[in-house]
Design a protein around this motif. Structure first.
Motif, PDB file in Angstrom:
ATOM      1  N   UNK A  50       0.841  -1.198   0.000  1.00  0.00           N
ATOM      2  CA  UNK A  50       0.000   0.000   0.000  1.00  0.00           C
ATOM      3  C   UNK A  50       0.868   1.236   0.000  1.00  0.00           C
ATOM      4  N   UNK A  51       0.296   2.313  -0.490  1.00  0.00           N
ATOM      5  CA  UNK A  51       1.004   3.585  -0.500  1.00  0.00           C
ATOM      6  C   UNK A  51       0.039   4.695  -0.108  1.00  0.00           C
ATOM      7  N   UNK A  52       0.482   5.535   0.819  1.00  0.00           N
ATOM      8  CA  UNK A  52      -0.320   6.662   1.264  1.00  0.00           C
ATOM      9  C   UNK A  52      -0.141   7.803   0.260  1.00  0.00           C
ATOM     10  N   UNK A  53      -1.282   8.349  -0.157  1.00  0.00           N
ATOM     11  CA  UNK A  53      -1.198   9.357  -1.225  1.00  0.00           C
ATOM     12  C   UNK A  53      -0.555  10.657  -0.776  1.00  0.00           C
ATOM     13  N   UNK A  54      -0.733  11.024   0.482  1.00  0.00           N
ATOM     14  CA  UNK A  54      -0.258  12.339   0.925  1.00  0.00           C
ATOM     15  C   UNK A  54       1.259  12.440   0.954  1.00  0.00           C
ATOM     16  N   UNK A  55       1.919  11.395   1.434  1.00  0.00           N
ATOM     17  CA  UNK A  55       3.367  11.505   1.574  1.00  0.00           C
ATOM     18  C   UNK A  55       4.140  10.373   0.919  1.00  0.00           C
ATOM     19  N   UNK A  56       3.442   9.460   0.297  1.00  0.00           N
ATOM     20  CA  UNK A  56       4.128   8.379  -0.408  1.00  0.00           C
ATOM     21  C   UNK A  56       4.678   7.284   0.472  1.00  0.00           C
ATOM     22  N   UNK A  57       4.340   7.318   1.751  1.00  0.00           N
ATOM     23  CA  UNK A  57       4.832   6.250   2.621  1.00  0.00           C
ATOM     24  C   UNK A  57       4.215   4.917   2.206  1.00  0.00           C
ATOM     25  N   UNK A  58       4.982   3.868   2.376  1.00  0.00           N
ATOM     26  CA  UNK A  58       4.578   2.562   1.867  1.00  0.00           C
ATOM     27  C   UNK A  58       4.537   1.502   2.958  1.00  0.00           C
ATOM     28  N   UNK A  59       3.799   0.472   2.676  1.00  0.00           N
ATOM     29  CA  UNK A  59       3.725  -0.697   3.546  1.00  0.00           C
ATOM     30  C   UNK A  59       3.726  -1.934   2.672  1.00  0.00           C
ATOM     31  N   UNK A  60       4.337  -2.987   3.202  1.00  0.00           N
ATOM     32  CA  UNK A  60       4.428  -4.231   2.452  1.00  0.00           C
ATOM     33  C   UNK A  60       4.113  -5.418   3.336  1.00  0.00           C
ATOM     34  N   UNK A  61       3.560  -6.445   2.724  1.00  0.00           N
ATOM     35  CA  UNK A  61       3.452  -7.718   3.411  1.00  0.00           C
ATOM     36  C   UNK A  61       4.857  -8.302   3.525  1.00  0.00           C
ATOM     37  N   UNK A  62       5.115  -8.988   4.613  1.00  0.00           N
ATOM     38  CA  UNK A  62       6.451  -9.544   4.848  1.00  0.00           C
ATOM     39  C   UNK A  62       6.907 -10.441   3.701  1.00  0.00           C
ATOM     40  N   UNK A  63       5.975 -11.149   3.111  1.00  0.00           N
ATOM     41  CA  UNK A  63       6.346 -12.131   2.094  1.00  0.00           C
ATOM     42  C   UNK A  63       6.799 -11.498   0.789  1.00  0.00           C
ATOM     43  N   UNK A  64       6.591 -10.201   0.614  1.00  0.00           N
ATOM     44  CA  UNK A  64       7.022  -9.549  -0.622  1.00  0.00           C
ATOM     45  C   UNK A  64       8.089  -8.481  -0.387  1.00  0.00           C
ATOM     46  N   UNK A  65       8.396  -8.201   0.878  1.00  0.00           N
ATOM     47  CA  UNK A  65       9.399  -7.170   1.182  1.00  0.00           C
ATOM     48  C   UNK A  65      10.724  -7.495   0.520  1.00  0.00           C
ATOM     49  N   UNK A  66      11.299  -6.492  -0.101  1.00  0.00           N
ATOM     50  CA  UNK A  66      12.571  -6.680  -0.764  1.00  0.00           C
ATOM     51  C   UNK A  66      12.446  -7.167  -2.193  1.00  0.00           C
ATOM     52  N   UNK A  67      11.256  -7.605  -2.578  1.00  0.00           N
ATOM     53  CA  UNK A  67      11.046  -8.092  -3.946  1.00  0.00           C
ATOM     54  C   UNK A  67      10.079  -7.209  -4.723  1.00  0.00           C
ATOM     55  N   UNK A  68       9.072  -6.684  -4.040  1.00  0.00           N
ATOM     56  CA  UNK A  68       8.058  -5.867  -4.685  1.00  0.00           C
ATOM     57  C   UNK A  68       8.227  -4.408  -4.262  1.00  0.00           C
ATOM     58  N   UNK A  69       7.904  -3.511  -5.191  1.00  0.00           N
ATOM     59  CA  UNK A  69       7.952  -2.085  -4.899  1.00  0.00           C
ATOM     60  C   UNK A  69       6.687  -1.425  -5.417  1.00  0.00           C
ATOM     61  N   UNK A  70       6.023  -0.697  -4.536  1.00  0.00           N
ATOM     62  CA  UNK A  70       4.831   0.038  -4.929  1.00  0.00           C
ATOM     63  C   UNK A  70       5.209   1.496  -5.142  1.00  0.00           C
ATOM     64  N   UNK A  71       4.626   2.100  -6.157  1.00  0.00           N
ATOM     65  CA  UNK A  71       4.880   3.513  -6.439  1.00  0.00           C
ATOM     66  C   UNK A  71       3.605   4.138  -6.984  1.00  0.00           C
ATOM     67  N   UNK A  72       3.609   5.469  -7.066  1.00  0.00           N
ATOM     68  CA  UNK A  72       2.395   6.149  -7.503  1.00  0.00           C
ATOM     69  C   UNK A  72       2.721   7.288  -8.450  1.00  0.00           C
ATOM     70  N   UNK A  73       1.702   7.672  -9.191  1.00  0.00           N
ATOM     71  CA  UNK A  73       1.771   8.870 -10.036  1.00  0.00           C
ATOM     72  C   UNK A  73       0.555   9.701  -9.664  1.00  0.00           C
ATOM     73  N   UNK A  74       0.794  10.732  -8.862  1.00  0.00           N
ATOM     74  CA  UNK A  74      -0.317  11.535  -8.365  1.00  0.00           C
ATOM     75  C   UNK A  74      -1.125  12.158  -9.504  1.00  0.00           C
ATOM     76  N   UNK A  75      -0.435  12.645 -10.495  1.00  0.00           N
ATOM     77  CA  UNK A  75      -1.109  13.344 -11.581  1.00  0.00           C
ATOM     78  C   UNK A  75      -2.057  12.429 -12.335  1.00  0.00           C
ATOM     79  N   UNK A  76      -1.675  11.170 -12.442  1.00  0.00           N
ATOM     80  CA  UNK A  76      -2.492  10.213 -13.195  1.00  0.00           C
ATOM     81  C   UNK A  76      -3.413   9.406 -12.294  1.00  0.00           C
TER      82      UNK A  76
END
Length: 120
Positions: A50-76
């Motif tokens: 998950x990613x918080x829209x206001x500041x871009x802070x992220x959270x991951x399930x333990x099983x994907x940490x280090x392998x998956x990366x979430x990112x956002x495009x506010x404009x889109x």
């Protein structure tokens, strides 16, 4: 009405990578955060990232940490999930979700899902 549309799923070999995308369309909505969930056959849907829209802070399930990366495009109003070092157990339907009421409220907008299959 808001629609979340996922794309980027497919078939990939073990150790490979995929990048999922999710774009919001339709009426304008307050976006407090977006996330990815997945559901494998015979299993319950589980949180991935998950990613918080206001500041871009992220959270991951333990099983994907280090392998998956979430990112956002506010404009889109779009969110992405870069998945590396994929394993067969990552095979699932991946769903995009958004929080339109508050970061502290449950996800209330959902996409239709995109299939990810990791072959060994």
């Amino acid at each position: 009405q808001v629609q979340l549309v996922e794309s980027g799923g497919g078939l990939v070999q073990v150790g490979g990578s995929l990048r999922l995308s999710c774009a919001a369309s339709g009426r304008t909505f307050s976006n407090y955060g977006m996330g990815w969930f997945r559901q494998a056959p015979g299993k319950e849907r589980e949180f991935v990232a998950a990613i918080m829209w206001s500041d871009g802070s992220t959270r991951y399930a333990d099983i994907v940490k280090g392998r998956f990366t979430i990112s956002r495009d506010n404009a889109k109003n779009a969110v992405y999930l870069q998945m590396n070092s994929l394993k067969p157990e990552d095979t699932a339907v991946y769903y995009c979700a958004a929080k339109s009421r508050s970061w502290y409220q449950p996800y209330d907008l959902w996409g239709q899902g995109t299939q990810v299959t990791v072959s060994s």
